[in-house]
Design an enzyme around this catalytic site. Structure first.
Site, PDB file in Angstrom:
ATOM      1  N   ASP A 163      -6.056  11.195  44.513  1.00 16.11           N
ATOM      2  CA  ASP A 163      -4.596  11.374  44.505  1.00 16.11           C
ATOM      3  C   ASP A 163      -3.844  10.042  44.611  1.00 16.11           C
ATOM      4  O   ASP A 163      -2.623  10.006  44.426  1.00 16.11           O
ATOM      5  CB  ASP A 163      -4.173  12.300  45.652  1.00 16.11           C
ATOM      6  CG  ASP A 163      -4.668  13.721  45.430  1.00 16.11           C
ATOM      7  OD1 ASP A 163      -4.886  14.101  44.268  1.00 16.11           O
ATOM      8  OD2 ASP A 163      -4.846  14.447  46.423  1.00 16.11           O
ATOM      9  N   ARG A 187      -1.843  13.061  34.753  1.00 16.89           N
ATOM     10  CA  ARG A 187      -1.446  11.817  35.424  1.00 16.89           C
ATOM     11  C   ARG A 187      -1.833  10.579  34.635  1.00 16.89           C
ATOM     12  O   ARG A 187      -1.207   9.520  34.813  1.00 16.89           O
ATOM     13  CB  ARG A 187      -2.032  11.780  36.849  1.00 16.89           C
ATOM     14  CG  ARG A 187      -1.325  12.773  37.754  1.00 16.89           C
ATOM     15  CD  ARG A 187      -1.781  12.716  39.188  1.00 16.89           C
ATOM     16  NE  ARG A 187      -0.923  13.589  39.991  1.00 16.89           N
ATOM     17  CZ  ARG A 187      -1.235  14.069  41.190  1.00 16.89           C
ATOM     18  NH1 ARG A 187      -2.404  13.766  41.739  1.00 16.89           N
ATOM     19  NH2 ARG A 187      -0.390  14.835  41.850  1.00 16.89           N
ATOM     20  N   GLY A 205      -2.225  23.805  43.802  1.00 13.20           N
ATOM     21  CA  GLY A 205      -3.563  24.203  43.376  1.00 13.20           C
ATOM     22  C   GLY A 205      -4.454  24.525  44.562  1.00 13.20           C
ATOM     23  O   GLY A 205      -5.289  25.435  44.510  1.00 13.20           O
TER      24      GLY A 205
HETATM   25  C1  S3P Z   1      -7.417  18.793  47.422  1.00 11.83           C
HETATM   26  C2  S3P Z   1      -8.411  18.369  46.593  1.00 11.83           C
HETATM   27  C3  S3P Z   1      -8.183  17.533  45.411  1.00 11.83           C
HETATM   28  C4  S3P Z   1      -6.829  16.849  45.454  1.00 11.83           C
HETATM   29  C5  S3P Z   1      -5.749  17.791  45.866  1.00 11.83           C
HETATM   30  C6  S3P Z   1      -6.011  18.382  47.229  1.00 11.83           C
HETATM   31  C7  S3P Z   1      -7.757  19.671  48.541  1.00 11.83           C
HETATM   32  O1  S3P Z   1      -8.269  18.341  44.254  1.00 11.83           O
HETATM   33  O2  S3P Z   1      -6.529  16.280  44.207  1.00 11.83           O
HETATM   34  O3  S3P Z   1      -4.492  17.119  45.905  1.00 11.83           O
HETATM   35  O4  S3P Z   1      -6.947  19.813  49.488  1.00 11.83           O
HETATM   36  O5  S3P Z   1      -8.854  20.242  48.522  1.00 11.83           O
HETATM   37  P1  S3P Z   1      -9.700  18.682  43.596  1.00 11.83           P
HETATM   38  O6  S3P Z   1     -10.539  19.186  44.669  1.00 11.83           O
HETATM   39  O7  S3P Z   1      -9.462  19.731  42.564  1.00 11.83           O
HETATM   40  O8  S3P Z   1     -10.161  17.395  43.009  1.00 11.83           O
END
Ligand code: S3P
Length: 429
Positions: A315, A346, A93
């Protein structure tokens, strides 16, 4: 699909340097591809997620020159070009959302795709503000088709504290006219802001009634990056909790990033009265780093995760739920509805697996309650292609009464390729 088998373990002892920080590695690759001049990244995470980010920026003209397996020079291209094919973000993501911000602000077109898990995840949270800035964005879920444009800065309020949303818009804002601001209810991880400052961008912040606001102005010229990536506290978390739970253990995790926007797990260890110590606190590249030692703690206490703590350990919640099964009293995790739209749901996955192992777990729309302590029994559980669920169950398996089998454990490659060997290195021979 690969199955990971975990046996109950004797005392875990020794030192592990966990894999490098995933969030920082993504950002280093992305920024290196837009600065003026050649950047150097030392100790990037060599997991699948970050390799996808690097391949994507290479598809638009950047060039990676590996000096060794742990040091890479990145040569940016003065003008990004539209990629020849779809950009594969894999399971990540962060790759899709942050890259979207950079593409949206350039005169190129790209289609971003991902695996089955990523294809289910919401992209509307970045698509809508990017459209308001002037980009063409189709797809509120992947695939995401982006037609970049000259953007105008906006003030955006994000209902969820999300570093991915914040970073996407700040990166888009680097080339937008005027200022781009993002306000979120609580401050999410701030690696993007720290790294932007290190390449010469003025990043401003304020805290007010609506939450935490951060903004940048477009047009800055970015200096090259020279960064050494610390170990990832989110990966260290599995072995920290393992050290706390396995009888007779003493585990040291070295070189771990302890940025206050990421170190919520230490607040939980304090609440749970887990024995731990942080030593050798120092700073690299504007990020706090230290060595964490955890000792087996026979009677940990219940804890509460809610509010501003949630983004600081989002996380780590799967493995903290495993800790909760051994804590005296009922642990409550609230304000964490975001867990439902991570690599898997989760909340459901943790509850299903831990119940199968004998834990008492209740689920809510925005979290979990875990009543403890309970003896865990071995079971066959499903990680559903989610790396953090797989590793959390592996930690549970260390204190269960037989062989725990974890389906879908290949997902561990996304963030912690050496997980099994690191764990084995701490086990008695
Ligand atoms: C991340 C932000 C988090 C985290 C993901 C990594 C990042 O997600 O859960 O594993 O590197 O910016 P969200 O910003 O959508 O909460």
């Amino acid at each position: 699909m690969s199955v990971l088998r975990i046996q109950p373990s004797g005392p875990l002892r020794g030192t592990v340097r966990p894999p490098s920080d995933k969030s920082i590695t993504h950002r280093a690759y992305l920024l290196a591809a837009v600065v003026r001049g050649r950047s150097r990244v030392v100790d990037p995470l060599r997991g699948e997620d970050c390799e996808h980010t690097l391949a994507c920026v290479e598809a638009m003209g950047a060039r990676a020159e590996w000096l060794s397996s742990s040091e890479v020079l990145i040569h940016p291209t003065p003008e990004w070009r539209s990629p020849a094919g779809d950009l594969d973000c894999g399971n990540s993501g962060t790759t899709m959302r942050l890259l979207a911000g950079l593409i949206a602000s350039r005169p190129i077109e790209a289609t971003l795709v991902g695996d089955a898990s990523l294809t289910r995840r919401p992209m509307q949270r970045i698509a809508e503000p990017l459209r308001r800035m002037g980009a063409g964005v189709e797809g509120d879920r992947p695939p995401l088709r982006i037609r970049g444009a000259s953007l105008s800065g906006i003030d955006h309020f994000s209902a969820v504290a999300s570093a991915q949303v914040k970073s996407c818009l700040l990166l888009a804002g680097l080339r937008a006219s005027g200022a781009t601001s993002v306000t979120e209810p609580w401050c999410s991880r701030n690696h993007t802001e720290t790294m932007l400052r290190s390449v010469g961008v003025e990043v401003e912040e304020s805290v007010g009634f609506a939450g935490h606001r951060v903004w940048v102005s477009g047009g800055a010229i970015l200096a090259p990056l020279d960064i050494a990536v610390p170990a990832d506290v989110s990966s260290a978390a599995f072995l920290m909790v393992a050290g706390a739970l396995v009888s007779g253990s003493e585990v040291v995790l070295s070189d771990v990033g302890l940025n206050p926007t990421r170190s919520g797990i230490l607040d939980v260890l304090d609440q749970a009265k887990v024995r731990y110590e942080v030593a050798n606190l120092r700073e690299t590249g504007g990020e706090a780093v230290g060595d964490i030692r955890t000792w087996h703690t026979p009677q940990p206490r219940q804890f509460v995760i809610e509010g501003e703590l949630v983004p600081r350990l989002i996380d780590e919640i799967p493995v903290l739920a495993v800790l909760a099964t051994q804590c005296y009293g009922t642990t409550e995790i609230r304000d964490a509805a975001e867990l439902r739209v991570k690599e898997s749901d989760r909340i459901e996955k943790v509850a299903l697996g831990l119940r199968a192992m004998g834990a008492e777990v209740e689920t809510f729309a925005d979290g979990l309650a875990v009543a403890g302590p309970t003896r865990l029994r071995a079971a066959r559980v499903a990680a559903d292609g989610d790396h953090r669920i797989a590793m959390a169950f592996a930690v549970a398996g260390l204190i269960a009464d037989g062989t725990t089998e974890i389906e879908g454990a290949e997902s561990i490659q996304t963030s912690y390729p050496a997980f099994e060997s690191d764990l084995a290195s701490l086990m008695p021979i």
